[in-house]
Design a protein around this motif. Structure first.
Motif, PDB file in Angstrom:
ATOM      1  N   SER A 234       0.897  -1.170  -0.074  1.00 35.62           N
ATOM      2  CA  SER A 234       0.078  -0.022   0.122  1.00 35.62           C
ATOM      3  C   SER A 234       0.964   1.183   0.093  1.00 35.62           C
ATOM      4  CB  SER A 234      -0.895  -0.039   1.111  1.00 35.62           C
ATOM      5  OG  SER A 234      -1.699  -1.012   1.304  1.00 35.62           O
TER       6      SER A 234
ATOM      7  N   GLN B 144      -7.828   0.308  -0.265  1.00 32.85           N
ATOM      8  CA  GLN B 144      -8.632  -0.881   0.561  1.00 32.85           C
ATOM      9  C   GLN B 144      -9.717  -0.293   1.115  1.00 32.85           C
ATOM     10  OE1 GLN B 144      -5.754  -3.048   2.662  1.00 32.85           O
ATOM     11  NE2 GLN B 144      -7.054  -4.816   2.909  1.00 32.85           N
TER      12      GLN B 144
ATOM     13  N   ASP C  53      -6.229  -1.565  -4.581  1.00 32.95           N
ATOM     14  CA  ASP C  53      -5.474  -2.076  -3.523  1.00 32.95           C
ATOM     15  C   ASP C  53      -6.509  -3.114  -2.764  1.00 32.95           C
ATOM     16  OD1 ASP C  53      -3.787  -2.689  -1.041  1.00 32.95           O
ATOM     17  OD2 ASP C  53      -3.584  -0.594  -0.639  1.00 32.95           O
TER      18      ASP C  53
HETATM   19 MG   LIG Z   1      -2.180  -2.752   2.254  1.00 41.08          MG
END
Ligand SMILES: [Mg+2]
Ligand SMILES: Nc1ncnc2c1ncn2[C@@H]1O[C@H](COP(=O)(O)OP(=O)(O)O)[C@@H](O)[C@H]1O
Lengths: 263, 285
Positions: free
Chosen positions: B44, B86, B165
């Motif tokens: 990330s 995410q 993500d």
């Molecule tokens: Mg991550």
């Protein structure tokens, strides 16, 4: 952006001050705070300052940390001095310039107040620097317990405080994440007029509140699932008990209080 | 080269350890690539340097040959490189689906008419019915729908590189498959370059042309899925497992059957096993 904010300013050390009973630390802090309000001369402040320096030395903390705690109140300090300088009258005239007049009483009172605030802030920040949030709330709960018979929800208050402290870093992290996600969609949090900036906070605050509520709900569920039902009948894993060092600290502090009030 | 990272280092706090420790990576236009790695390996963090949300402590990030900080404005970079975080549904905030998806295009300063068009198109891209959903509150939708609204919010800005993500984390198996199919479609039919992040190999296996495997802030392996899955033991060492199908083939090979290990679909694997089943006697299986 948010990573510069340091909250929960507890600094872990293995020192005499850190290891004192949190109840004793809270009580001593309260006594000293009250004492500070009875100080009538600069000599008294000097002794109080010496006391704080002794505490810092015993706590193995660096100077800078305590000084840093004073930064946020700098404005209040300056403001206090300025107000007294110009509006408190008495004594000899030190300076006269147009309609502005500074008299010695003003200068004296201003400095006096500023020093008092500085001592108050360093003392209380020393308490939070050397006592973990958990110990602090534990101590508070013990101290508030006697007031339960008057209907004060001591345990609940302490629990609320613990939870709030526990979630500050989580929420900051969450805010950082949401901010980045909105920036990825072209949001701009840093420029524009005040009005535009306030408006640009909506895409941050709405998801942040939603997530806070969701977390609160989850936590309540999880606590209930583990049979939490308030403080009634709840026992502790670690009972607090006063040791001789706690009484020694009390005696030492009481001595100082008496000295600086008399001076 | 469309996107190029050269020896990128990043650390969140001065004095702390580097989270990215010299990442080199190249993505060509039109490719479907995947970034795989254990949780906490820095995936990330890495992708946030690609659209300028994080500025590398050292090293270069080049988009179309130009370093990000040389672009006129960060908005231009973010339009070109769409990043879906995410759990993107956690960033929804508007009162209607339409308004939420239109947030990005609005920030780009597009005219009203074009915004409507792009929102319509983005919703179609993720298979959401425009007429039915545009005035609904995004908070009343199902989990899968919310996620698609959030992805549409990035797609509406018409990015040329779409970074996702862990896009299928927390979805049910069918929702996962549908979303993955759609991401594939975006790549193949719409020509959008895709960078997919996942901590599980099998999500990436069948679709990506190229895999990057990350471990502790470094890209340790890269290549086609076939090449990567050949390195089963190395992957195992850094806490990754090859997809179960490939694991079966691998175990068979360990038992002495010369099966191929570079196939990914259940049909191909079935055929391969049956082929050997007939060839050898079944005493050993
Ligand atoms: Mg991550
Ligand atoms: N905002 C942040 N501040 C400080 N450290 C962070 C932050 N975000 C992630 N990290 C740290 O960076 C490392 C890599 O995290 P991340 O990039 O999220 O990995 P991944 O996506 O592969 O799980 C982790 O050790 C994590 O604790």
């Amino acid at each position: 952006m948010l990573k510069n904010i340091t909250l929960g300013q507890y600094i872990l050390r293995d020192s005499l001050i850190h290891n004192l009973d949190p109840r004793m630390k809270i009580m001593i802090t309260m006594l000293i705070v009250i004492g500070l309000f009875f100080i009538g001369s600069f000599w008294g402040f000097l002794v109080a300052g010496a006391y704080i320096i002794t505490v810092i030395a015993f706590s193995h903390l660096s100077w800078k940390v305590v000084i840093r705690g004073l930064k946020p109140v700098m404005f209040i300090l300056v403001f206090t001095i300025v107000i007294h300088l110009f509006f408190t009258r008495g004594g000899v005239v030190l300076l006269e310039w147009g309609f502005l007049r500074i008299e010695s009483e003003g200068l004296f009172t201003g400095l006096f107040m500023a020093v008092r605030i500085m001592l108050l802030i360093s003392l209380t920040s020393l308490l939070t620097l050397t006592t973990s949030p958990i110990q602090l709330t534990d101590g508070l709960e013990y101290l508030l317990n006697p007031f339960r018979r008057f209907g004060l929800p001591a345990h609940e208050l302490a629990m609320m405080m613990t939870i709030a402290l526990r979630f500050i870093p989580t929420l900051l992290e969450e805010a950082d994440k949401i901010m980045k996600a909105q920036q990825a969609r072209g949001a701009d949090f840093e420029s524009g007029s005040i009005f535009r900036r306030a408006k640009s906070l909506v895409p941050l605050l709405v998801p942040l509140f939603l997530s806070a509520f969701r977390r609160a709900d989850d936590l309540a569920m999880a606590m209930e699932a583990r049979c939490y039902r308030g403080g009634e009948g709840r026992t502790r894993m670690k009972e607090l008990s006063f040791l001789s060092r706690d009484w020694a600290a009390l005696g030492f502090s009481a001595g100082f209080i008496i000295i600086f009030i008399i001076l | 080269m469309f996107v190029e990272l050269k020896d990128v280092h990043y650390r969140y706090q001065a004095g702390e350890e580097d989270i990215l420790k010299g990442v080199n990576l190249e993505i060509e236009k039109g490719q479907f690539v995947a970034l795989v790695g254990h949780t906490g390996s820095g995936k990330s963090t890495l992708v946030q340097t690609i659209n300028g949300l994080l500025r590398p402590t050292s090293g270069q990030v080049l988009i179309e040959g130009r370093e990000i900080r040389d672009w006129e404005s960060p908005i231009k970079v973010r339009k070109k490189v769409g990043l879906v975080f995410q759990y993107p549904e956690h960033q929804l905030f508007e009162e209607s689906v339409f308004k939420d998806i239109a947030f990005g295009p609005k920030n780009l300063g597009w005219p009203e008419k074009e915004i409507t068009e792009k929102v319509k198109q983005a919703m179609e891209f993720v298979q959401l019915d425009y007429e039915e959903l545009k005035d609904r509150s995004p908070f009343g939708l199902s989990g899968g729908q919310k996620r698609r609204v959030a992805i549409a919010g990035v797609l509406a800005m018409e990015p040329e590189l779409l970074i996702l993500d862990e896009p299928i984390a927390g979805l049910d198996p069918r929702g996962r498959r549908k979303l993955m199919d759609r991401i594939n479609w975006l790549n193949e039919e719409q020509g959008i370059t895709v960078l997919l992040i996942s901590h599980r190999m099998e999500d990436a296996a069948r679709r990506a042309q190229k895999l990057f495997v990350m471990n502790q802030g470094r890209i340790v392996l890269s290549g086609s899925p076939q090449e990567i899955f050949e390195q089963r033991d190395e992957l195992y060492e850094i806490g990754l497992e090859i997809p179960p199908l490939n694991e079966v083939l691998w175990q068979l090979r360990k038992c002495g059957y010369p099966v191929r290990t570079d196939i990914f679909t259940i049909e191909d694997v079935e055929e391969e096993i049956l082929r050997h089943w007939r060839g050898f006697r079944c005493s050993k299986i």
